[in-house]
Design an enzyme around this catalytic site. Structure first.
Site, mmCIF file in Angstrom:
data_model
loop_
_atom_site.group_PDB
_atom_site.id
_atom_site.type_symbol
_atom_site.label_atom_id
_atom_site.label_comp_id
_atom_site.label_asym_id
_atom_site.label_seq_id
_atom_site.Cartn_x
_atom_site.Cartn_y
_atom_site.Cartn_z
ATOM 1 N N LEU A 1 43.572 41.753 34.539
ATOM 2 C CA LEU A 1 43.516 40.307 34.982
ATOM 3 C C LEU A 1 42.377 39.707 34.250
ATOM 4 O O LEU A 1 42.395 38.534 33.582
ATOM 5 C CB LEU A 1 43.250 40.221 36.578
ATOM 6 C CG LEU A 1 43.109 38.633 37.030
ATOM 7 C CD1 LEU A 1 44.264 37.880 36.649
ATOM 8 C CD2 LEU A 1 42.665 38.683 38.349
ATOM 9 N N TYR A 2 41.168 40.429 33.794
ATOM 10 C CA TYR A 2 39.942 40.004 33.195
ATOM 11 C C TYR A 2 40.699 39.412 31.736
ATOM 12 O O TYR A 2 40.503 38.655 31.271
ATOM 13 C CB TYR A 2 38.936 41.116 32.954
ATOM 14 C CG TYR A 2 37.799 40.877 31.883
ATOM 15 C CD1 TYR A 2 37.111 39.827 32.016
ATOM 16 C CD2 TYR A 2 38.124 41.654 30.667
ATOM 17 C CE1 TYR A 2 36.367 39.489 31.038
ATOM 18 C CE2 TYR A 2 36.985 41.116 29.780
ATOM 19 C CZ TYR A 2 36.193 40.234 29.898
ATOM 20 O OH TYR A 2 35.430 40.105 28.989
ATOM 21 N N ALA A 3 41.441 40.298 31.112
ATOM 22 C CA ALA A 3 41.837 40.104 29.654
ATOM 23 C C ALA A 3 42.978 38.633 29.785
ATOM 24 O O ALA A 3 42.978 38.103 29.194
ATOM 25 C CB ALA A 3 42.641 41.342 29.264
#
Length: 340
Positions: free
Chosen positions: A154-156
């Protein structure tokens, strides 16, 4: 050199601190915005801001990116000539534990920054992205024109979404915007959740270091001074047809928008990196070999040609030199005051 007013988010963070310090040393004024979140020990962030506050031209503002009113307050101190948006909820693995923090900071917070740029019309907006958006691309090195549509965390995904939102604002509101993708940045004042910090800390304490992926991964490490040099040079290159670079450019056909890697294109195998840390610390590490963690990618590898074409610069500080500088900083300062 013309003195400028900068608004930088994330100035109590690792990269934002170094960028603000460089600009303040050059005589510019900086309004620094940071949330002082507890993702890691806020005392380290407070010390960074304390150093910046020694400059009379630094104005700190504490608040969360989700709070547009506080952002507006930050921009009111000095009309910003340049806005650099570095603040974000960082960390690949933490996004598995607390995904909402990434939505709040990296999506809503970035949208607030874009609204701020629309209102204040800086001459250049620069936004931090990440090499993580390349996911597990098999084509190497990772070039900016390659597809990056399969994020592994999700960060990416939130960072790629930030790039897309920024492109839309650049198109709709004609805001010159550069998004730069970082590749494993390290150095003094680094984050405690990063591998180098953990490795040095554990080795000095006689504790085992966790080596994921059985040590078969590789990373394109970027020393902090090289990263800051790349950012500063890109500040002077506003996206536009007058600086288009033939077949490797990401300059949009519809907006003053560009994406640029900041990495040297010299990946280092993880076990070689561990050996470099051991040599710098002066003692061997106890090694705990583990399988790859969820969300990890086997390699990162920057294509630096676009950065070099635009700025005549590519990161080149060797890992051995950078690691030694980190260890010297850690042992002389951080270990003494025991900030974690």
């Amino acid at each position: 050199m013309q003195k400028k007013h900068y608004l930088i988010t994330g100035t109590a963070g690792f990269i934002g601190f170094h960028l603000a310090q460089r600009l303040l040393q050059e005589g510019h004024s900086v309004v620094g915005f940071d949330g002082m979140t507890k993702y890691y020990d806020p005392r380290l962030k407070e010390r960074r801001h304390a150093i910046l506050s020694e400059f009379g031209t630094f104005t700190p503002v504490i608040g969360m990116l989700e709070d547009k009113a506080v952002l507006d307050k930050a921009a009111s101190y000095d009309k910003p000539d340049v806005i650099v948006h570095l603040a974000a909820q960082a960390g690949v693995r933490y996004s598995l534990e607390n995904p909402k923090a990434y939505v709040d900071s990296n999506l809503i917070g970035t949208w607030n920054m874009l609204e701020l740029a629309k209102e204040h019309r800086p001459e250049h907006l620069l936004i931090a992205s990440t090499s993580s958006i390349y996911g597990s691309n098999e084509k190497i090195p990772f070039a900016e024109i390659d597809r990056a549509d399969e994020p592994m965390t999700l960060y990416a995904a939130t960072k790629k979404s930030g790039e897309l939102m920024a492109h839309s604002y650049a198109h709709l509101h004609k805001i010159p915007t550069t998004a730069f993708r970082f590749f494993t940045v390290y150095g003094p004042w680094g984050r405690p959740d990063m591998a180098l910090f953990k490795f040095v800390d554990s080795i000095l304490r006689g504790q085992a270091i966790d080596i994921y992926g059985e040590g078969k991964m590789s990373r394109d490490f970027t020393y902090i001074d090289d990263l800051i040099e790349g950012i500063v040079r890109l500040m002077r290159v506003m996206p536009g047809e007058n600086n288009r670079v033939t077949n490797i450019d990401t300059l949009s056909q519809h907006a003053p928008f560009r994406v640029v890697n900041i990495g040297g294109g010299q990946p280092v195998e993880l076990m070689k990196f561990v050996e470099t840390v051991e040599q710098a610390v002066g003692r061997p590490a106890l090694r705990n070999m583990l399988p790859m963690q969820q969300g990890d990618v086997p390699r990162t590898y920057a294509a630096p040609e676009l950065l070099e074409a635009l700025t005549e610069f590519r990161p080149d500080i060797p890992v051995a030199v950078g690691v030694q500088k980190f260890v010297e900083w850690y042992t002389s300062y951080l270990a003494e005051v025991e900030i974690r």
